[in-house]
Motif scaffolding. Structure first.
Motif, PDB file in Angstrom:
ATOM      1  N   GLU A  22       0.810  -1.214   0.000  1.00  0.00           N
ATOM      2  CA  GLU A  22       0.000   0.000   0.000  1.00  0.00           C
ATOM      3  C   GLU A  22       0.847   1.270   0.000  1.00  0.00           C
ATOM      4  N   GLY A  76      -5.605  -0.005  -1.698  1.00  0.00           N
ATOM      5  CA  GLY A  76      -6.705  -0.741  -1.076  1.00  0.00           C
ATOM      6  C   GLY A  76      -8.053  -0.324  -1.632  1.00  0.00           C
ATOM      7  N   THR A  77      -8.239   0.963  -1.820  1.00  0.00           N
ATOM      8  CA  THR A  77      -9.504   1.455  -2.375  1.00  0.00           C
ATOM      9  C   THR A  77      -9.681   0.988  -3.815  1.00  0.00           C
ATOM     10  N   ASP A  79     -10.818  -2.500  -3.761  1.00  0.00           N
ATOM     11  CA  ASP A  79     -12.232  -2.611  -3.381  1.00  0.00           C
ATOM     12  C   ASP A  79     -13.145  -2.298  -4.560  1.00  0.00           C
ATOM     13  N   ARG A 106     -12.982  -5.345  -6.944  1.00  0.00           N
ATOM     14  CA  ARG A 106     -13.637  -6.532  -6.385  1.00  0.00           C
ATOM     15  C   ARG A 106     -15.160  -6.379  -6.350  1.00  0.00           C
ATOM     16  N   SER A 107     -15.618  -5.157  -6.268  1.00  0.00           N
ATOM     17  CA  SER A 107     -17.073  -4.938  -6.232  1.00  0.00           C
ATOM     18  C   SER A 107     -17.669  -4.807  -7.629  1.00  0.00           C
ATOM     19  N   ARG A 116      -3.251  -6.077   8.143  1.00  0.00           N
ATOM     20  CA  ARG A 116      -4.078  -6.646   7.081  1.00  0.00           C
ATOM     21  C   ARG A 116      -3.591  -8.048   6.710  1.00  0.00           C
ATOM     22  N   SER A 168      -6.653 -10.993   7.612  1.00  0.00           N
ATOM     23  CA  SER A 168      -7.531 -11.373   6.499  1.00  0.00           C
ATOM     24  C   SER A 168      -7.297 -12.813   6.095  1.00  0.00           C
TER      25      SER A 168
END
Length: 814
Positions: free
Chosen positions: A606, A617-618, A621, A624-625, A810, A814
C-alpha cells in the motif's frame, strides 16, 4: 475402594516419594486404596541399556548396574530413619545381586531374549514398590505389599503381554479384600505368564496395572498421579498457552493418547471405561490443582474441540496402481503383511477410486513395513499392475480431537485453512465417521508451527501470535518500530494479537530471535547480531518456521526485493514499502502476486503509492465490487508537491528542494523524485493493480529538469539547480500569469500512462493541494463525472510507517 498410580517422576527421589506417601495416607483415610507405582524415573531405560550392553559383550553394564544400586541405596537412606533401613537395604542388595547375575548370564550367552528382558526390567518396579511400602511402614501406616506377578495373569507374549482378565480379576478380588488394611502397594508394569515367568504390559504398563486393579475391584475412582496438572489442550512443550482440560470423555482421552498425549496411554482407559469408573489425572507436585477428570459423559460446554495432539516421526507408505481398481483383497493383504511383521498402523486413508491405499507407521518400523509390503505384492509390481511401494519419511501426525465436533460444521475447513495460511502442507488426511478426530499428516519440522496455529484457531482465549521481521531501520523503519512498540498492549487487548518483532536487518547487520526482540533496546540487539548476508538471513528466518510471519521491507534495495519470491513460497507474508518489486518487469510483479495467491499468503505494498493513504486498497475494493477504472489523475509525490507549494520565486528553487530533503520528504538522492521516476513507478503500479500489464518503459515521463541536472553526484545536482534558476522561475511565472499552479501530475487513460509537470487552473481537483499532500482521482463506471478522490499527506516517515503497520495487520487478519 480407590486406586492411585504414581509415575516414575513421582518416585524419582526420596523427597518425591515423601510426597507420594503423604498422598497415599490421605487417600487411605478416606477409603481403602491400592497404590501402584512405577520404577524410579529413568530406571527402566537404564535396565534395558544394561541388558543390551551385556548382550553386546560390553562389560560396562556392570558400571550401569552399580550406579543403579547406589541410587536405590541412597534413596533408602534418605527416605527411612536409620532404625528402619537395614531390612530394606538388604532387599535392595539382594535384588541388585540378582540383576547382576542375570546380566552376567546375558553377557555369557551374548543374547537378550524378550523373556529375559521382561525379567530384567521387572526389578525397577519391584524395588520402587518395596521402598514405598517401607516408607509407609516407617510412618506406622497399616498396609500390605502385593506382588502384581501373582495377581495379573497374561499370555506369554513377552514385552507386550495380553491380560487374561477373568483369571486376573479372580486373583485380585481374592487377595485385596482378604487383607483388610487401608493401603495396598503394588508394582506396576509387571505380570506373569501361565508358567509363572515374568511378563510386562508394554508401553504405559504401570497405568495399565492401575486400571486393571480398578476394574477388578469396581473402584470408586482411579487416580493417575504424574508431573503435569492433567491432560492439556496441547503439548505445553510446544504451546506455551496450553491449558489443562478440566473434564474429558473416555473416547476423547483415548484419541488424544493414541496420537501422542503421553500423560495417558490408550490401553489404560479400557478396563475402567467398560465400568464407567471415573479417572483423575493429577499432579504429584501440585496436588491442589484440579487436574483432569476422564468420565463417560462430561457436561457439554463451548469447547467442541477438546485438545490437540501429535505423534512423530512417522512414515507414510502408499500402495497404488491401476491394478487395484475393482479388485478385492488388496487392503486385507497389505494389513496382513504388516501384522506378520508386528508393524502397528497408526493412520489409514484410501481414495474412493480404490487406486491408492495410504498408511502411516512409526519411523523405526518403516523399513520393515516397506519390505513386507513389497514382498507381498511382488507379483503385481513385477507385472506392472502396481507401483513399487512409495515411502515418505520425516513426517508427523497432528490430530484435532473432540466429541462435539460432529455437531459443528466447518471444523475441517477451519483446520485446513489455518494450516494452509501458514504454509503447512498436508500429506494425508483421516477423519472417521464419528468425527471425534481429524488427523493430518504433515512434515515433522512443521509440528510446532501447526500445533500453535491450531491452538490459536480453536482456543479463542489465546491471543494470536504474529511474528514480524523488519528489514531497514532508517527514518521509516524507526518510526515503524516505535509504533509497533507503542501499540503492542492495545493490539493484545483489543484484537487478541500478540505482535512481536523477531527479526531486524540493515544493510550491514541482522538479528533473529524467535522469543522476540525488546523494542525498547532494539539497537543493542541489532549491533550484537550477525553480518548481513541476505541468503543466510532468509534461510535462518525460514528455518525458524514461525507461524503468522510477516516480512517487512522498508528499504529501496533491489537485492532485498529478490528474496520475496522465496518467502512467499513458504507462506511468509511480504509487506513492501520498497517499490522495486511492484514496479519491476511485469512478469516478475505478476509472479509475486501469483505466489501469494498460490501459497495462501499476502504480498502487500500500500505504501508504494501515497505513503499511508488507502489508495491501492480502495482501488482493489472498486475492482472486487465489479467497478472498472476508466482513467486516473494523481499527484503522487509529496516531495514535488511540497516543492511547488513552497516555490514562489522569492527563494531559489534549489533552496526549496534542499528544505524538502532536510525535512525528510525526498529520497537520499532527490533526483529520484524530481526526475519523475518515482512518480512513474507509482502510476505504473496503479495501472497494474487496475488490471493493465504495463511496463516501466511504456510510461511517458515528461521531465521538467534540464539535462545537466542529471549529471554527476548530488552536490553537482544542487549546483546545476542554481545554474538553471531562470528555467524554474520561468515555469512558475508562466503558470502564475494564467492564475494556475504547477503540479507534477501522473495520469492513466486508454491504456497509456504518463507523468509530467502541468499548470492547473483553480477549478481542477488537484489545484488546491497543500504542503506534501497527495491526491488520486479515480474515474470509473460508477464515478463518471465526479471522480472518487483520495487526498492526504503523501510523504513523511510517520504516515508511511503507519501505512506499513496497517499492511502488517491486514496480512494477519484477512
Amino acid at each position: 475402594m480407590q486406586v492411585l498410580k504414581f509415575g516414575g517422576s513421582s518416585v524419582a527421589t526420596a523427597e518425591n516419594i515423601g510426597r507420594v506417601l503423604d498422598l497415599a495416607e490421605a487417600a487411605g483415610r478416606r477409603q481403602p486404596a491400592v497404590v501402584v507405582v512405577s520404577a524410579l524415573g529413568g530406571v527402566t531405560d537404564a535396565l534395558i541399556g544394561a541388558g543390551r550392553r551385556a548382550a553386546a559383550a560390553d562389560a560396562t553394564y556392570r558400571d550401569l548396574l552399580q550406579e543403579l544400586e547406589q541410587r536405590h541405596l541412597a534413596v533408602v537412606r534418605e527416605l527411612l530413619p536409620i532404625t528402619g533401613q537395614s531390612a530394606v537395604l538388604s532387599v535392595v542388595k539382594t535384588h541388585c545381586n540378582e540383576l547382576e547375575s542375570l546380566c552376567d548370564g546375558i553377557f555369557a550367552l551374548g543374547e537378550l531374549s524378550d523373556r529375559t528382558l521382561d525379567k530384567l526390567v521387572s526389578y525397577g518396579e519391584l524395588l520402587s514398590s518395596k521402598m514405598v511400602a517401607a516408607g509407609l511402614a516407617a510412618r506406622g501406616a497399616a498396609h500390605q505389599w502385593l506382588d502384581s506377578r501373582q495377581l495379573i495373569r497374561t499370555d506369554a507374549r513377552y514385552g507386550h503381554a495380553a491380560v487374561d482378565f477373568a483369571a486376573t480379576h479372580d486373583r485380585i478380588q481374592a487377595a485385596v479384600p482378604a487383607a483388610g488394611v487401608p493401603l495396598y502397594v503394588a508394582p506396576g508394569f509387571i505380570a506373569s505368564a501361565p508358567d509363572g515367568s515374568t511378563t510386562t504390559l508394554g508401553r504405559g504398563g504401570s497405568d495399565y496395572t492401575a486400571a486393571i486393579f480398578a476394574g477388578a475391584l469396581s473402584a470408586s475412582q482411579l487416580e493417575i498421579w504424574t508431573d503435569v496438572s492433567g491432560m492439556m489442550t496441547a503439548d505445553p512443550r510446544l504451546v506455551r498457552a496450553a491449558r489443562p482440560i478440566p473434564r474429558i470423555s473416555y473416547q476423547e482421552a483415548m484419541e488424544l493418547s493414541h496420537f501422542g498425549a503421553k500423560v495417558l496411554y490408550p490401553p489404560t482407559v479400557q478396563p475402567v471405561m467398560r465400568q464407567g469408573i471415573p479417572l483423575w489425572i493429577k499432579n504429584t507436585f501440585a496436588p491442589e490443582d484440579e487436574g483432569t477428570l476422564v468420565e463417560v459423559a462430561p457436561p457439554a460446554n463451548h469447547a467442541f474441540v477438546r485438545g490437540l495432539s501429535s505423534i512423530g516421526p512417522v512414515a507414510l507408505l502408499r500402495l497404488e496402481g491401476s491394478g487395484m481398481v475393482g479388485i478385492p483383497g488388496f487392503s486385507r493383504r497389505l494389513f496382513a503383511a504388516l501384522a506378520r511383521e508386528q508393524v502397528n498402523v497408526i493412520l489409514i486413508t484410501q481414495s474412493s477410486s480404490e487406486h491408492s491405499i495410504c498408511v502411516a507407521v512409526s519411523a523405526p518400523e518403516a523399513a520393515r513395513a516397506q519390505q513386507a509390503a513389497d514382498a507381498e505384492f511382488a507379483p503385481e509390481i513385477l507385472a506392472g499392475r502396481l507401483d513399487p511401494l512409495d515411502r515418505e519419511d520425516d513426517l508427523a501426525i497432528v490430530a484435532l480431537v473432540g466429541e462435539q465436533m460432529k455437531n459443528h460444521p466447518g471444523i475441517s475447513g477451519r483446520m485446513f485453512g489455518a494450516l494452509g495460511q501458514n504454509g503447512v502442507n498436508i500429506r494425508a488426511i483421516a477423519q472417521g465417521s464419528s468425527e471425534k478426530n481429524i488427523s493430518t499428516v504433515i512434515r515433522q519440522q512443521d509440528v510446532r508451527k501447526a500445533i500453535n496455529v491450531l491452538h490459536e484457531s480453536f482456543f479463542e482465549a489465546t491471543a494470536r501470535q504474529v511474528n514480524v521481521v523488519v528489514t531497514g531501520v532508517g527514518n521509516v523503519g524507526r518510526k515503524l518500530l516505535e509504533q509497533l512498540s507503542r501499540q503492542q498492549p492495545w493490539l493484545l487487548e483489543k484484537l487478541r494479537l500478540n505482535l512481536r518483532v523477531v527479526g531486524l536487518a540493515t544493510s550491514k547487520q541482522f538479528v533473529l530471535d524467535e522469543e522476540g526482540i525488546d523494542l525498547s533496546n532494539w539497537q543493542a540487539a541489532l549491533e550484537a547480531g550477525q553480518a548481513l548476508n541476505l541468503t543466510t538471513f532468509t534461510e535462518q528466518l525460514l528455518a525458524l518456521n514461525l507461524r503468522n510471519t510477516v516480512f517487512v521491507d522498508v528499504t529501496a534495495s533491489a537485492d532485498v526485493a529478490q528474496v520475496y519470491a522465496g518467502l512467499l513460497a513458504k507462506s511468509v507474508a511480504v509487506v513492501a514499502c520498497n517499490k522495486v518489486a511492484a514496479s519491476s518487469e511485469y512478469q516478475s510483479y505478476a509472479h509475486l502476486k501469483s505466489l501469494a495467491q498460490e501459497f495462501n499468503t499476502h504480498f502487500l505494498f500500500e505504501t508504494n503509492v501515497g505513503a499511508g493513504l488507502p489508495i491501492i486498497g480502495t482501488l482493489g475494493d472498486l475492482l472486487r465490487s465489479g467497478d472498472e477504472v476508466q482513467r486516473m489523475q494523481a499527484v503522487l509525490s509529496g516531495t514535488l508537491n511540497f516543492v511547488f507549494n513552497n516555490y514562489d520565486g522569492t527563494r531559489p528553487f534549489a533552496e526549496v528542494v534542499r528544505q524538502a530533503q532536510d525535512e525528510g520528504y525526498t529520497e537520499p538522492d532527490p533526483r529520484l523524485d524530481l526526475t519523475g521516476v518515482d512518480v512513474a513507478r507509482k502510476i505504473l503500479i496503479l495501472a497494474r493493480e487496475a488490471g493493465h500489464p504495463l511496463e516501466m518503459s511504456e510510461v511517458v515521463n515528461e521531465s521538467f529538469l534540464p539535462a545537466s541536472c542529471l549529471e554527476g553526484d548530488v552536490p553537482a545536482f544542487y549546483e546545476q539547480l542554481a545554474v538553471h534558476e531562470p528555467h524554474f522561475r520561468g515555469l512558475f511565472d508562466a503558470a502564475a500569469a494564467e492564475g494556475k499552479k504547477l503540479r507534477f501530475v501522473a495520469s492513466f487513460a486508454d491504456g497509456q500512462a504518463r507523468v509530467g509537470l502541468q499548470a492547473l487552473p483553480p477549478s481542477h481537483d488537484l489545484y488546491s493541494l497543500q504542503g506534501k499532500d497527495n491526491a488520486v482521482l479515480f474515474y470509473t463506471n460508477r464515478y463518471v463525472e465526479q471522480p472518487l478522490v483520495i487526498k492526504g499527506a503523501g510523504a513523511g516517515a510517520e504516515v508511511t510507517a503507519s501505512g506499513v503497520f496497517a499492511d502488517v495487520l491486514r496480512a494477519v487478519q484477512s
